[in-house]
Motif scaffolding. Structure first.
Motif, PDB file in Angstrom:
ATOM      1  N   ARG A  38       0.816  -1.212   0.000  1.00  0.00           N
ATOM      2  CA  ARG A  38       0.000   0.000   0.000  1.00  0.00           C
ATOM      3  C   ARG A  38       0.856   1.271   0.000  1.00  0.00           C
ATOM      4  O   ARG A  38       0.374   2.350  -0.349  1.00  0.00           O
ATOM      5  CB  ARG A  38      -0.894  -0.003   1.240  1.00  0.00           C
ATOM      6  CG  ARG A  38      -1.988   1.062   1.255  1.00  0.00           C
ATOM      7  CD  ARG A  38      -3.146   0.682   0.397  1.00  0.00           C
ATOM      8  NE  ARG A  38      -4.228   1.669   0.431  1.00  0.00           N
ATOM      9  CZ  ARG A  38      -5.166   1.768  -0.478  1.00  0.00           C
ATOM     10  NH1 ARG A  38      -5.161   0.930  -1.515  1.00  0.00           N
ATOM     11  NH2 ARG A  38      -6.122   2.671  -0.409  1.00  0.00           N
ATOM     12  N   LYS A  61      -9.843   0.822   4.659  1.00  0.00           N
ATOM     13  CA  LYS A  61      -8.379   0.852   4.570  1.00  0.00           C
ATOM     14  C   LYS A  61      -7.834   2.121   5.206  1.00  0.00           C
ATOM     15  O   LYS A  61      -8.429   3.193   5.094  1.00  0.00           O
ATOM     16  CB  LYS A  61      -7.936   0.792   3.104  1.00  0.00           C
ATOM     17  CG  LYS A  61      -8.448  -0.415   2.342  1.00  0.00           C
ATOM     18  CD  LYS A  61      -8.144  -0.300   0.862  1.00  0.00           C
ATOM     19  CE  LYS A  61      -8.780  -1.436   0.061  1.00  0.00           C
ATOM     20  NZ  LYS A  61      -8.575  -1.272  -1.399  1.00  0.00           N
ATOM     21  N   THR A  72      -4.826   4.527   4.790  1.00  0.00           N
ATOM     22  CA  THR A  72      -3.789   4.823   3.801  1.00  0.00           C
ATOM     23  C   THR A  72      -2.949   6.016   4.212  1.00  0.00           C
ATOM     24  O   THR A  72      -1.744   5.896   4.427  1.00  0.00           O
ATOM     25  CB  THR A  72      -4.417   5.096   2.422  1.00  0.00           C
ATOM     26  OG1 THR A  72      -5.254   3.990   2.050  1.00  0.00           O
ATOM     27  CG2 THR A  72      -3.331   5.280   1.363  1.00  0.00           C
TER      28      THR A  72
END
Length: 401
Positions: free
Chosen positions: A77, A106, A108
């Motif tokens: 990622r 998610k 991030t």
């Protein structure tokens, strides 16, 4: 040409530009102004010569969308974060592509730590405790906490005061202090360790008000240190019920989320979501006296009034006759019995109809090994808020046990 080779080519192009501009910047020059001008012009020329400079916006967006979709877990990622750091244009595109944790599930960018978690699903993390330096580290991990390295998210350092205890929370694991630019908030307890207040370094909404605090010192309406974030914004209050009779049983706790309305736990409910970190401006800092005062939120909290804010309570465990202990269903995420273990659900006193929303676990915390604990949370609280609530469980509570 594969997606991986495209990304490597892109990274190589911009990495070469960066190295060349670095060499020019630190070349032998007599005037710093001339160096800046030369560096800027060189970067522009280098970007024009890059094979990615003339890429159509539609094609660039498609490439970045493919990268975001393919690298959906950490550590791959990090490629998404790298793309966002190339230039302002790329960053704006990535900010549009990458969805908030509420939608994507998610984490991030750093701002994701201040945004509510995913709806209907617990986001799995774990905490490692370092007894030697009284520091706690939060990691993102989808497997068993004792074997998964995970992705570092937050760090907190315990600081004892004469009348209270502070837990300084930062995104910088190397320098956990209020003076560091990575400072995001803190948790403060009272003398007995029964009441806690979570402070955010940034306002969660436009109506947030800074709390009067002795640590905020102003000289002629200016901050002493511009690096210190502009104020303490209370976002939650935590209280542990006193156990004056010394009866057996788990701790009882209640959390009033100042920044989250009670309706947020209902289907379609909305919780405030921060979209970016704000930079403190000393010129716009409010005038605050040197003395310390009790906030209105704390007074309402102690009197039992929540003012329409979300109230969380620990889920009552059941007594297991065969095991002779109190039990909660952590779905395999907790393996060691501890008085620190808890699950938080929405309290019926929020004013909404009793239903399944009051059985859904919003935050659960429990021990899985020596100095290793799991922390799972979901909408409407954020990773920062969940981490701060879990830190309150580490503090010594003689009057509650």
């Amino acid at each position: 040409m594969s997606l991986k080779s495209i990304f490597q080519d892109m990274k190589g192009e911009f990495g070469s530009i960066s190295r060349k501009s670095f060499d020019v910047k630190f070349g032998i020059r007599s005037r710093s102004q001339r160096v800046v001008q030369d560096t800027t012009s060189f970067r522009v020329d280098a970007l024009k010569q890059s094979c990615w400079a003339n890429m159509p916006p539609e094609l660039l967006r498609d490439v970045l969308m493919r990268i975001e979709a393919s690298d959906d877990t950490w550590p791959p990622r990090k490629n998404v974060v790298s793309c966002a750091g190339v230039c302002r244009n790329w960053r704006e595109i990535m900010k549009e592509i990458v969805k908030s944790p509420e939608v994507s599930g998610k984490l991030t960018f750093p701002i994701s730590l201040k945004q509510p978690g995913q709806r209907g699903s617990l986001l799995q993390c774990y905490i490692k405790r370092s007894r030697s330096n009284q520091t706690y580290y939060l990691f993102l991990g989808l497997n068993q906490a004792s074997t998964d390295d995970g992705k570092f998210l937050l760090a907190a350092k315990k600081c004892r005061r004469p009348t209270c205890t502070d837990y300084i929370i930062s995104v910088n694991a190397e320098d956990v202090s209020k003076g560091n630019s990575g400072f995001v908030g803190k948790l403060r307890s009272n003398f007995l360790g029964t009441k806690f207040t979570i402070y955010d370094a940034q306002p969660t909404n436009t109506g947030a008000k800074v709390t009067k605090c002795r640590s905020t010192r102003l000289v002629n309406m200016k901050q002493v240190s511009p690096r210190v974030p502009a104020g303490n914004y209370p976002v939650a209050h935590i209280a542990y019920e006193l156990n004056v009779l010394g009866s057996r049983g788990p701790r009882r706790m209640q959390c009033v989320m100042d920044a989250i309305p009670a309706r947020a736990v209902e289907p379609g409910g909305v919780a405030p979501t921060q979209t970016e970190f704000l930079h403190s401006n000393p010129d716009s800092f409010p005038s605050i006296p040197f003395f310390r005062s009790t906030s209105t939120r704390m007074e309402n909290f102690e009197s039992g009034e929540n003012g329409g804010m979300l109230v969380l309570r620990n889920k009552a465990p059941r007594w297991h006759e065969q095991l002779q202990c109190w039990c909660l269903n952590f779905n395999g995420r907790v393996t060691v019995a501890s008085v620190k273990n808890f699950q938080l659900v929405a309290s019926p006193e929020n004013g909404v109809a009793a239903g399944q929303e009051h059985e859904n676990v919003i935050l659960q915390f429990g021990k899985v090994g020596k100095d290793v604990f799991t922390m799972d949370y979901q909408y409407p609280i954020s990773a920062f808020q969940a981490f701060a609530i879990c830190l309150s469980s580490f503090d010594t509570k003689i009057a509650c046990e």
